[in-house]
Design an enzyme around this catalytic site. Structure first.
Site, PDB file in Angstrom:
ATOM      1  N   SER A 131       0.865  -1.177   0.000  1.00 46.48           N
ATOM      2  CA  SER A 131       0.000   0.000   0.000  1.00 46.48           C
ATOM      3  C   SER A 131       0.897   1.221   0.000  1.00 46.48           C
ATOM      4  O   SER A 131       2.082   1.152   0.375  1.00 46.48           O
ATOM      5  CB  SER A 131      -0.878   0.004   1.257  1.00 46.48           C
ATOM      6  OG  SER A 131      -1.483   1.268   1.467  1.00 46.48           O
ATOM      7  N   TYR A 144      -1.615  -1.572  10.595  1.00 47.26           N
ATOM      8  CA  TYR A 144      -1.747  -1.781   9.154  1.00 47.26           C
ATOM      9  C   TYR A 144      -0.569  -1.158   8.404  1.00 47.26           C
ATOM     10  O   TYR A 144       0.053  -1.804   7.550  1.00 47.26           O
ATOM     11  CB  TYR A 144      -3.062  -1.191   8.651  1.00 47.26           C
ATOM     12  CG  TYR A 144      -3.223  -1.265   7.151  1.00 47.26           C
ATOM     13  CD1 TYR A 144      -3.546  -2.467   6.532  1.00 47.26           C
ATOM     14  CD2 TYR A 144      -3.025  -0.143   6.349  1.00 47.26           C
ATOM     15  CE1 TYR A 144      -3.680  -2.544   5.152  1.00 47.26           C
ATOM     16  CE2 TYR A 144      -3.156  -0.210   4.977  1.00 47.26           C
ATOM     17  CZ  TYR A 144      -3.481  -1.419   4.383  1.00 47.26           C
ATOM     18  OH  TYR A 144      -3.603  -1.482   3.005  1.00 47.26           O
TER      19      TYR A 144
END
Length: 251
Positions: A131, A144
């Site tokens: 990401s 995350y």
């Protein structure tokens, strides 16, 4: 050509399955939601094998490899993963450990096991889905962000090892910004900017993977953001990221 895709029941994983099938690849789709993969199989023209598995369990990763190691896998896409919004002292520890097992341990296990085979045959493609979060600190989405940083740095390190030995194996890492998937519902948050379509991101990622690009960064906004990061101090980035993340938290 035969591709293994984890997290294939929705979002980017589902659309990468479509993209690879259009290119003539047979597929092995892995996720927990078998019914969704069955629906996807109906629309694809190539051979599709479906495996229901919870990759947060390490043994499931080893079992997956053992069942596929002799099937001629050419492409491995580690896409399974999820996030969790909230302050670190408030979020559920067990859910975070499940996230670490899915986002890190599963990626690590499957990358290592299939990479060994690819190196022996001097052929194959590995795509790890990280990401744009991998480039930044992530207050209010801290675990995350940390998991995606691991995926990015692991992939980059392996890329250099392969390059130095002259291997023809490709390894890439996909680092998208916001994408229109089920991420928000799972993480209990809401992106503050409009995301790219998962179809667009998936098609771009597959094309760049086959070209053996290292870091795949779809979208002009994320490329510009990545360039701008170098002009801010670490503490300034922390403050900016906190305010950005705070706007994502659902009431």
């Amino acid at each position: 050509m035969k591709a293994l895709i984890t997290g294939a029941s929705s979002g980017i994983g589902r659309d990468m399955a479509r993209s690879l099938s259009r290119r003539g690849a047979d597929l092995v789709l892995v996720a927990r939601r078998v019914d969704r993969m069955e629906q996807l199989k109906e629309e694809l023209d190539t051979d599709v094998q479906i495996i229901g598995a919870d990759l947060s369990q390490s043994q499931a990763c080893f079992d997956l490899y053992e069942g596929l190691k002799d099937q001629g896998i050419d492409i491995v896409i580690n896409n399974a993963g999820f996030g969790l919004f909230g302050a670190f002292d408030k979020t559920d520890l067990h859910r975070e450990l499940e996230m670490i097992d899915t986002n890190i341990r599963a990626v690590h296990i499957l990358t290592k096991l299939f990479l060994r085979d690819f190196v022996k045959q001097d052929h194959g493609y590995l795509l790890n889905v990280a990401s744009s979060a991998a480039f930044l600190p992530g207050p209010l989405l801290s675990t995350y962000y940390a998991t995606k940083s691991y995926v990015l740095r692991l992939t980059e390190a392996v890329y250099e090892e392969l390059r130095r030995k002259g291997s023809r194996v490709g390894i890439s890492v996909l680092c998208p910004g916001p994408v229109q998937t089920e991420f928000n519902e799972v993480a209990h948050g809401q992106f503050s900017i409009k995301g790219l379509s998962s179809q667009r991101v998936a098609e771009y990622a597959v094309r760049k993977m086959l070209q053996k690009d290292l870091v795949i960064l779809p979208g002009g906004l994320m490329k510009a953001t990545r360039f701008a990061e170098r002009f801010f101090s670490e503490k300034m980035l922390l403050r900016m990221c906190y305010h950005m993340q705070k706007r994502k938290i659902k009431p």
